[in-house]
Design a protein around this motif. Structure first.
Motif, PDB file in Angstrom:
ATOM      1  N   LEU A 424      48.087 -12.372  33.916  1.00  0.00           N
ATOM      2  CA  LEU A 424      49.225 -12.368  34.526  1.00  0.00           C
ATOM      3  C   LEU A 424      49.400 -13.819  35.475  1.00  0.00           C
ATOM      4  CD1 LEU A 424      51.977 -11.620  36.119  1.00  0.00           C
ATOM      5  CD2 LEU A 424      50.548 -10.573  38.012  1.00  0.00           C
ATOM      6  N   VAL A 425      50.435 -14.622  35.132  1.00  0.00           N
ATOM      7  CA  VAL A 425      50.772 -15.812  35.969  1.00  0.00           C
ATOM      8  C   VAL A 425      52.136 -15.729  36.675  1.00  0.00           C
ATOM      9  CG1 VAL A 425      51.264 -18.256  35.632  1.00  0.00           C
ATOM     10  CG2 VAL A 425      50.021 -17.246  33.895  1.00  0.00           C
ATOM     11  N   LEU A 426      51.761 -16.042  37.872  1.00  0.00           N
ATOM     12  CA  LEU A 426      52.901 -15.888  38.903  1.00  0.00           C
ATOM     13  C   LEU A 426      53.473 -17.237  39.697  1.00  0.00           C
ATOM     14  CD1 LEU A 426      51.201 -13.423  41.437  1.00  0.00           C
ATOM     15  CD2 LEU A 426      52.889 -12.740  39.810  1.00  0.00           C
ATOM     16  N   VAL A 427      54.726 -17.334  39.401  1.00  0.00           N
ATOM     17  CA  VAL A 427      55.514 -18.558  39.620  1.00  0.00           C
ATOM     18  C   VAL A 427      56.490 -18.164  40.531  1.00  0.00           C
ATOM     19  CG1 VAL A 427      55.335 -19.284  37.138  1.00  0.00           C
ATOM     20  CG2 VAL A 427      57.386 -17.833  37.902  1.00  0.00           C
ATOM     21  N   PRO A 428      56.966 -18.994  41.314  1.00  0.00           N
ATOM     22  CA  PRO A 428      57.910 -18.865  42.555  1.00  0.00           C
ATOM     23  C   PRO A 428      59.295 -18.417  41.674  1.00  0.00           C
ATOM     24  CG  PRO A 428      57.154 -20.907  42.934  1.00  0.00           C
ATOM     25  CD  PRO A 428      56.499 -20.566  41.514  1.00  0.00           C
ATOM     26  N   HIS A 429      60.412 -17.639  42.352  1.00  0.00           N
ATOM     27  CA  HIS A 429      61.428 -17.259  41.872  1.00  0.00           C
ATOM     28  C   HIS A 429      62.496 -18.469  42.229  1.00  0.00           C
ATOM     29  CE1 HIS A 429      61.600 -15.978  46.057  1.00  0.00           C
ATOM     30  NE2 HIS A 429      63.014 -16.444  46.121  1.00  0.00           N
ATOM     31  N   GLY A 430      63.347 -18.284  41.319  1.00  0.00           N
ATOM     32  CA  GLY A 430      64.455 -19.492  41.198  1.00  0.00           C
ATOM     33  C   GLY A 430      63.774 -20.992  40.989  1.00  0.00           C
ATOM     34  N   ASP A 431      62.659 -21.281  40.273  1.00  0.00           N
ATOM     35  CA  ASP A 431      62.067 -22.390  40.303  1.00  0.00           C
ATOM     36  C   ASP A 431      61.956 -22.519  38.541  1.00  0.00           C
ATOM     37  OD1 ASP A 431      60.415 -24.701  39.937  1.00  0.00           O
ATOM     38  OD2 ASP A 431      59.174 -24.113  41.735  1.00  0.00           O
ATOM     39  N   PRO A 432      62.730 -23.144  38.007  1.00  0.00           N
ATOM     40  CA  PRO A 432      62.846 -23.426  36.435  1.00  0.00           C
ATOM     41  C   PRO A 432      61.675 -24.244  35.892  1.00  0.00           C
ATOM     42  CG  PRO A 432      64.922 -24.158  36.900  1.00  0.00           C
ATOM     43  CD  PRO A 432      64.221 -23.496  38.569  1.00  0.00           C
ATOM     44  N   ALA A 433      61.456 -25.330  36.704  1.00  0.00           N
ATOM     45  CA  ALA A 433      60.385 -26.075  36.502  1.00  0.00           C
ATOM     46  C   ALA A 433      59.073 -25.541  36.389  1.00  0.00           C
ATOM     47  CB  ALA A 433      60.362 -27.175  37.413  1.00  0.00           C
ATOM     48  N   ALA A 434      58.642 -24.687  37.518  1.00  0.00           N
ATOM     49  CA  ALA A 434      57.417 -24.018  37.430  1.00  0.00           C
ATOM     50  C   ALA A 434      57.303 -22.894  36.344  1.00  0.00           C
ATOM     51  CB  ALA A 434      57.398 -23.207  38.691  1.00  0.00           C
ATOM     52  N   LEU A 435      58.414 -22.303  36.069  1.00  0.00           N
ATOM     53  CA  LEU A 435      58.587 -21.278  34.638  1.00  0.00           C
ATOM     54  C   LEU A 435      58.206 -22.163  33.536  1.00  0.00           C
ATOM     55  CD1 LEU A 435      59.013 -18.653  33.658  1.00  0.00           C
ATOM     56  CD2 LEU A 435      61.484 -19.065  33.703  1.00  0.00           C
ATOM     57  N   ILE A 436      58.798 -23.265  33.426  1.00  0.00           N
ATOM     58  CA  ILE A 436      58.816 -24.058  32.101  1.00  0.00           C
ATOM     59  C   ILE A 436      56.951 -24.533  31.974  1.00  0.00           C
ATOM     60  CG2 ILE A 436      59.137 -26.168  31.031  1.00  0.00           C
ATOM     61  CD1 ILE A 436      61.979 -26.107  31.941  1.00  0.00           C
ATOM     62  N   GLU A 437      56.814 -24.897  33.089  1.00  0.00           N
ATOM     63  CA  GLU A 437      55.133 -25.028  33.113  1.00  0.00           C
ATOM     64  C   GLU A 437      54.271 -24.096  32.629  1.00  0.00           C
ATOM     65  OE1 GLU A 437      51.889 -27.888  32.919  1.00  0.00           O
ATOM     66  OE2 GLU A 437      54.196 -28.266  33.191  1.00  0.00           O
ATOM     67  N   ALA A 438      54.644 -22.808  33.359  1.00  0.00           N
ATOM     68  CA  ALA A 438      53.703 -21.543  32.954  1.00  0.00           C
ATOM     69  C   ALA A 438      53.878 -21.251  31.656  1.00  0.00           C
ATOM     70  CB  ALA A 438      54.304 -20.439  33.809  1.00  0.00           C
ATOM     71  N   LEU A 439      55.103 -21.552  31.105  1.00  0.00           N
ATOM     72  CA  LEU A 439      55.416 -20.993  29.458  1.00  0.00           C
ATOM     73  C   LEU A 439      54.476 -22.064  28.477  1.00  0.00           C
ATOM     74  CD1 LEU A 439      58.974 -20.068  29.603  1.00  0.00           C
ATOM     75  CD2 LEU A 439      57.457 -18.723  28.701  1.00  0.00           C
ATOM     76  N   ARG A 440      54.595 -23.286  28.900  1.00  0.00           N
ATOM     77  CA  ARG A 440      53.701 -24.289  28.350  1.00  0.00           C
ATOM     78  C   ARG A 440      52.347 -23.916  28.140  1.00  0.00           C
ATOM     79  NH1 ARG A 440      56.755 -29.119  30.496  1.00  0.00           N
ATOM     80  NH2 ARG A 440      58.110 -29.814  28.646  1.00  0.00           N
ATOM     81  N   GLY A 441      51.697 -23.467  29.044  1.00  0.00           N
ATOM     82  CA  GLY A 441      50.360 -23.077  29.193  1.00  0.00           C
ATOM     83  C   GLY A 441      50.015 -21.682  28.443  1.00  0.00           C
ATOM     84  N   ALA A 442      51.139 -20.957  28.751  1.00  0.00           N
ATOM     85  CA  ALA A 442      50.773 -19.511  27.905  1.00  0.00           C
ATOM     86  C   ALA A 442      51.107 -19.781  26.244  1.00  0.00           C
ATOM     87  CB  ALA A 442      51.885 -18.608  28.432  1.00  0.00           C
ATOM     88  N   LEU A 443      52.070 -20.608  26.054  1.00  0.00           N
ATOM     89  CA  LEU A 443      52.132 -20.912  24.553  1.00  0.00           C
ATOM     90  C   LEU A 443      51.061 -21.421  24.110  1.00  0.00           C
ATOM     91  CD1 LEU A 443      56.243 -22.118  24.555  1.00  0.00           C
ATOM     92  CD2 LEU A 443      55.086 -19.978  23.642  1.00  0.00           C
ATOM     93  N   GLY A 444      50.409 -22.472  24.685  1.00  0.00           N
ATOM     94  CA  GLY A 444      49.491 -23.010  24.219  1.00  0.00           C
ATOM     95  C   GLY A 444      48.030 -22.415  24.130  1.00  0.00           C
ATOM     96  N   CYS A 445      47.900 -21.350  25.192  1.00  0.00           N
ATOM     97  CA  CYS A 445      47.003 -20.219  24.937  1.00  0.00           C
ATOM     98  C   CYS A 445      47.004 -19.185  23.808  1.00  0.00           C
ATOM     99  CB  CYS A 445      46.862 -19.651  26.337  1.00  0.00           C
ATOM    100  SG  CYS A 445      46.133 -20.608  27.694  1.00  0.00           S
ATOM    101  N   SER A 446      48.346 -19.034  23.438  1.00  0.00           N
ATOM    102  CA  SER A 446      48.834 -18.178  22.233  1.00  0.00           C
ATOM    103  C   SER A 446      48.737 -18.809  20.845  1.00  0.00           C
ATOM    104  CB  SER A 446      50.114 -17.559  22.516  1.00  0.00           C
ATOM    105  OG  SER A 446      50.112 -17.040  23.759  1.00  0.00           O
ATOM    106  N   GLY A 447      48.178 -20.262  20.865  1.00  0.00           N
ATOM    107  CA  GLY A 447      48.227 -20.855  19.526  1.00  0.00           C
ATOM    108  C   GLY A 447      49.521 -21.263  19.145  1.00  0.00           C
ATOM    109  N   GLN A 448      50.519 -21.329  19.979  1.00  0.00           N
ATOM    110  CA  GLN A 448      51.848 -21.547  19.394  1.00  0.00           C
ATOM    111  C   GLN A 448      52.307 -22.907  19.628  1.00  0.00           C
ATOM    112  OE1 GLN A 448      54.870 -18.934  19.769  1.00  0.00           O
ATOM    113  NE2 GLN A 448      53.272 -17.161  20.213  1.00  0.00           N
TER     114      GLN A 448
END
Length: 448
Positions: A424-448
């Motif tokens: 689980l990765v927790l990001v602040p609500h209402g913060d698209p920049a933090a969400l984009i950064e978390a998705l980049r990390g998750a996509l990298g870990c998923s091999g995409q």
């Protein structure tokens, strides 16, 4: 005097008589007790007994007054309020009844006579018949398990009706109370107004009030402790059903004042949203919930963000569902529905920035073309490798729990109520920049 369960009515009449004297009222009718209970107002001649319908307390106010009575766990508070200060006047009795001094007619009872063999004797423990009443609404695994652990012999369960949605543990309760007609009416109204946000919310509040009052009318007077569902709490408080009792709240969502403040901020951030500002609860109901939560002895919740708000909270563990057996696709799933409060605008911004291949369940309740320009397929979130819920408010994160149990990577906000944990990765609500950064990390870990 023989010990018995009483309602404490003379505590109210004694206090009312006392404040009437202090407010300068003329006493029209007042009767003293024929016996003096040590420690009561009768010991100082400031008592007034009542017995329906021939012994009464009556007084005449010299000005406009407002009577305010409040009962909490420890005190009965009686006030007469006026716009200006008043000077107390002597007690003017309209009846010829003596006020007995304690030494003249002190009350004797089974507690003071020491004769335990008398046929009138009642052991004190025979009168301690307090019960806990659980006043609940929709069942969740966490709250159902809590109720099953806390119930004792003699306790009462008050629920809307029997059925799958109300699958509370019923074994072991002395009685199970319900209000099936009120509940069926709520269900029919909810279905009829399924697509009408504000109208549906207003109707649900009205039905919650009807249910709360219907169940409260069935409670036994021995129910000195109540365990109450949050949805019913403000109505029971406003009706006076919680006063004098110990209260535990089964809490599943943010307090209304905090929730509505958060939605106000989200609506200001997304002024074109048709849903973020469509409904707000009445101010008096919000205040009633706040007062009831302050009064409650304990808050019980599995929601980590809610528990952090209260020093008196008990945090329950979330019940994990079985793991999914299907293999995930390469897509990123947004846990819908497509609503502003669920973080749809932040998810859309991230999808456009990262050119995501999205999986979105349910209908688009913001606008019909909300996901325009984004590769979107419809399907269950667990079909995706990464599951995202950047919600401003979430009270039932079942999909996120299922995703974690199935080994999916999950990105969510603290508003979803999950504590930090692997996957689980927790990001602040209402913060698209933090969400984009978390998705980049998750996509990298998923091999995409």
């Amino acid at each position: 005097m023989v010990p018995a369960v009483g309602g404490g009515l003379c505590q109210l009449s004694n206090a009312l008589y006392d404040v009437a004297l202090q407010a300068g009222c003329a006493i029209v009718e007042r009767h003293a007790h024929s016996r003096v209970v040590p420690g009561s107002q009768a010991a100082i001649g400031r008592d007034a007994t009542v017995a329906w319908n021939y012994v009464d307390l009556r007084f005449k106010a010299p000005r406009d007054l407002r009577l305010q009575v409040r009962l909490d766990r420890h005190e009965l508070q009686v006030r007469l309020l006026a716009r200006e200060a008043v000077t107390p006047t002597p007690d003017r009795l309209a009846i010829d009844r003596p006020v007995f001094a304690p030494q003249d007619r002190a009350a004797q009872s089974c507690d003071t006579c020491n004769e335990v063999d008398c046929f009138r004797h009642i052991a004190p423990q025979a009168l301690t018949s307090e019960r806990t009443a659980f006043i609940v609404d929709g069942a969740t695994p966490e709250f159902a398990a809590y109720v099953a652990r806390q119930r004792r012999q003699g306790d009462v369960l008050a629920l809307p009706m029997t059925g799958a949605r109300y699958a509370w543990p019923r074994d072991g309760f002395a009685s199970v109370l319900s209000a099936p007609l009120v509940t069926l009416r709520r269900s029919l109204e909810s279905r009829r107004l399924a697509d009408q946000g504000a109208a549906r919310q207003r109707a649900l509040l009205k039905h919650a009030e009807r249910l709360a009052l219907a169940l409260a009318r069935r409670l036994p007077p021995e129910a000195a402790e109540l365990v109450v569902a949050q949805s019913l709490l403000p109505f029971l408080w406003r009706n006076g059903d919680l006063g004098g009792r110990r209260v535990t709240v089964l809490m599943s969502r943010l307090p209304m004042d905090l929730l509505q403040g958060r939605l106000d901020a989200a609506a200001a951030r997304h002024p074109d949203s048709p849903t973020l500002g469509d409904f707000r609860a009445p101010a008096d109901l919000v205040e009633a919930e706040r007062e009831a939560l302050d009064y409650a002895e304990r808050i019980v919740t599995p929601h980590a963000e809610i528990a952090a708000l209260f020093g008196k909270a008990r945090l329950l563990p979330w019940q994990m569902p079985p793991a999914a057996t299907t293999a995930p696709s390469h897509r990123v799933a947004f846990v819908g529905p497509t609503l502003g409060r669920k973080g749809a605008y932040e998810m859309r911004a991230a999808a456009r920035a990262l050119k995501l291949d999205m999986l979105v369940p349910g209908r688009d309740l913001e606008t019909p073309d909300f996901w325009s320009g984004i590769a979107v397929a419809r399907g269950a979130p667990l079909q995706a490798r990464i599951v995202v819920q950047p919600a401003f408010a979430e009270e039932n994160p079942r999909t996120l729990l299922a995703a974690l149990a199935s080994g999916r990577r999950v990105i969510a906000t603290p508003a979803c109520g999950l504590p930090p944990q692997p996957g689980l990765v927790l990001v602040p609500h209402g913060d698209p920049a933090a969400l984009i950064e978390a998705l980049r990390g998750a996509l990298g870990c998923s091999g995409q």
